[in-house]
Design a protein around this motif. Structure first.
Motif, short mmCIF file in Angstrom:
data_model
loop_
_atom_site.label_atom_id
_atom_site.label_comp_id
_atom_site.label_asym_id
_atom_site.label_seq_id
_atom_site.Cartn_x
_atom_site.Cartn_y
_atom_site.Cartn_z
N SER A 255 -18.83 18.01 -20.01
CA SER A 255 -18.19 17.35 -18.87
C SER A 255 -17.17 16.32 -19.34
O SER A 255 -17.20 15.88 -20.49
N ILE A 256 -16.29 15.94 -18.43
CA ILE A 256 -15.31 14.88 -18.72
C ILE A 256 -16.05 13.56 -18.97
O ILE A 256 -15.66 12.78 -19.85
N GLU A 257 -17.12 13.33 -18.23
CA GLU A 257 -17.91 12.11 -18.42
C GLU A 257 -18.48 12.05 -19.83
O GLU A 257 -18.48 11.00 -20.47
N GLN A 258 -18.93 13.19 -20.32
CA GLN A 258 -19.44 13.26 -21.69
C GLN A 258 -18.33 12.97 -22.70
O GLN A 258 -18.53 12.27 -23.68
N LYS B 278 -16.12 9.67 -26.93
CA LYS B 278 -14.95 9.09 -27.61
C LYS B 278 -15.16 7.61 -27.92
O LYS B 278 -14.45 7.05 -28.74
N ASN B 279 -16.13 7.01 -27.29
CA ASN B 279 -16.45 5.60 -27.56
C ASN B 279 -17.43 5.42 -28.72
O ASN B 279 -17.79 4.30 -29.06
N GLY B 280 -17.84 6.52 -29.33
CA GLY B 280 -18.75 6.46 -30.47
C GLY B 280 -18.05 5.94 -31.72
O GLY B 280 -16.85 5.65 -31.72
N TYR C 191 -11.56 10.13 -32.68
CA TYR C 191 -11.70 8.86 -31.98
C TYR C 191 -12.70 7.98 -32.71
O TYR C 191 -13.64 8.48 -33.34
N ALA C 192 -12.48 6.68 -32.61
CA ALA C 192 -13.44 5.69 -33.10
C ALA C 192 -13.44 4.55 -32.10
O ALA C 192 -12.39 3.95 -31.82
N LYS C 193 -14.60 4.30 -31.53
CA LYS C 193 -14.78 3.19 -30.58
C LYS C 193 -13.74 3.20 -29.45
O LYS C 193 -13.18 2.18 -29.09
N GLY C 194 -13.48 4.39 -28.91
CA GLY C 194 -12.59 4.51 -27.77
C GLY C 194 -11.12 4.64 -28.08
O GLY C 194 -10.31 4.85 -27.19
#
Length: 105
Positions: free
Chosen positions: A6-9, A14-16, A76-79
């Motif tokens: 999902s887009i939510e996922q 991406k914030n990981g 991505y890293a922390k968004g």
């Protein structure tokens, strides 16, 4: 490799710490060529979380992120986007690993 659901996922992942999204599609011949090497790459770069995104299921996300060629990689890293390896060209294991290595620089 985990498949995006999902887009939510996507927003959550991406914030990981270190996430690499692999854009692919079932019909993409060049994507099928790299499929056998992806588990080795995941093993060699265990500090990254790899997530496969089916281009056909998430076409709006691809447009939003300027992913017009596959297979492609977006890190991505922390968004924050920290790297992209985006083109329609076939990629080798060496090219993919060089991209991941460049993220650490």
């Amino acid at each position: 490799m985990e498949n995006l659901q999902s887009i939510e996922q996507f927003e959550e992942l991406k914030n990981g710490e270190h996430t690499i999204f692999v854009f692919s599609a079932d019909w993409c011949v060049d994507c099928r060529v790299i499929d056998p090497i992806l588990p080795t790459i995941e093993e060699n770069y265990a500090d990254y979380h790899f997530v496969k995104i089916d281009r056909d299921k998430f076409i709006d996300l691809c447009v939003e992120l300027d992913i017009y060629g596959i297979p492609s990689f977006l890190a991505y890293a922390k968004g924050n986007e920290v790297g992209r390896f985006v083109s329609k060209d076939r990629k080798t294991q060496q090219e993919i690993e060089a991209f991941i290595d460049s993220l650490k620089a």
